[in-house]
Motif scaffolding. Structure first.
Motif, short mmCIF file in Angstrom:
data_model
loop_
_atom_site.label_atom_id
_atom_site.label_comp_id
_atom_site.label_asym_id
_atom_site.label_seq_id
_atom_site.Cartn_x
_atom_site.Cartn_y
_atom_site.Cartn_z
N GLU A 165 59.77 18.48 -8.90
CA GLU A 165 59.25 17.27 -8.07
C GLU A 165 59.62 15.92 -8.80
O GLU A 165 60.19 14.95 -8.08
N ASN A 166 59.76 15.83 -10.06
CA ASN A 166 60.07 14.73 -10.75
C ASN A 166 61.41 14.44 -10.63
O ASN A 166 61.69 13.41 -10.38
N GLU A 167 62.40 15.37 -10.64
CA GLU A 167 63.96 15.31 -10.48
C GLU A 167 64.12 14.81 -8.90
O GLU A 167 64.96 13.91 -8.66
N HIS A 173 62.27 12.97 -7.06
CA HIS A 173 61.92 11.79 -7.25
C HIS A 173 63.10 11.03 -7.55
O HIS A 173 63.32 9.93 -6.68
#
Length: 226
Positions: free
Chosen positions: A21-23, A25
């Motif tokens: 998810e972080n990436e 984003h």
DNA sequence: GCATTAACCACAG
DNA sequence: CTGTGGTTAATGC
């Protein structure tokens, strides 16, 4: 301008699917989806290259305008990455990419792309795999181009359309005769003649751009013999 | 020499 | 844009 929401995108590449998810984003901050009509240029030879492009849907030709004539390097069918070599390899695009039908492409900022390469080994791995497959294909295409006669080269390319692009023995050619010549490295006249010859031999049916492969095994034979 | 391959030019739908 | 005919050059028996 709207940022793409990469986590809900249904047209992710294998590389992007490996991201968390972080990436995703991070990717979303530097990623814009664009639609191209038939004939529109997606990448322009000679222009500054600052994006990696992921082809989500559609069909594209890669080409270089040489000093004497235009060369079609290859066809590219979605889903795939576009412009990795030309964006990572130099500041300036070495080739152009032109849509052959309605095409959806996702433009990724080069710095965002580089960042993802750094933080995600899985992502990098998938990118390398795609690059290597492409290089092998190009090497083989190069050898065929040099060692085979035009009849065999044309047969090979028709089979490629059938097997790799349309997955059917009947399809509408995405290129006109001149472009076919630029793909096969010959003259427009020779393409015309050899297509009618293939039709006379009852190996294909051709009507303008509509093409049907009638005798596939013979076409494969011609492709193999060169 | 002779045949084959394929490019270039011209011209007609 | 496409197909065809004539011509020509290179290459291989």
């Amino acid at each position: 301008m709207e940022y793409a929401s990469c986590s809900t995108c249904l047209l992710k590449s294998k590389a992007v699917k490996s991201l968390g998810e972080n990436e995703l984003h991070i990717l979303g901050q530097g990623c814009v989806q664009t639609v191209f009509k038939k004939g529109e240029t997606i990448i322009k030879q000679g222009a500054l290259s600052s994006n990696i492009i992921y082809l989500q849907t559609g069909l594209v030709k890669l080409m270089i305008d040489g000093s004497h004539r235009t060369q079609i390097l290859r066809m590219k069918k979605a889903p795939c990455y576009l412009g990795l070599p030309t964006t990572m390899g130099d500041k300036i695009n070495h080739y152009s990419a032109v849509a052959l039908k309605k095409t959806t492409a996702c433009f990724v900022d080069i710095n965002v792309f580089k960042e993802l390469l750094k933080i995600s080994p899985e992502f990098s791995y998938e990118i390398i795999v795609e690059l290597c497959k492409n290089e092998l294909e190009q090497f083989n295409r190069y050898v065929r181009l040099v060692q085979n006669q035009i009849y065999g080269r044309l047969a090979t390319n028709l089979l490629y359309f059938s097997n790799e692009i349309y997955l059917s023995d009947e399809f509408k050619l995405p290129l006109n005769r001149t472009e076919l010549a630029d793909l096969v490295c010959t003259s427009r006249e020779t393409i015309s003649r050899q297509l009618t010859e293939l039709a006379e031999e009852k190996i294909i049916d051709i009507d303008g751009k509509h093409l049907r492969i009638v005798n596939k095994s013979l076409l494969e034979e011609i492709s193999k013999k060169g």
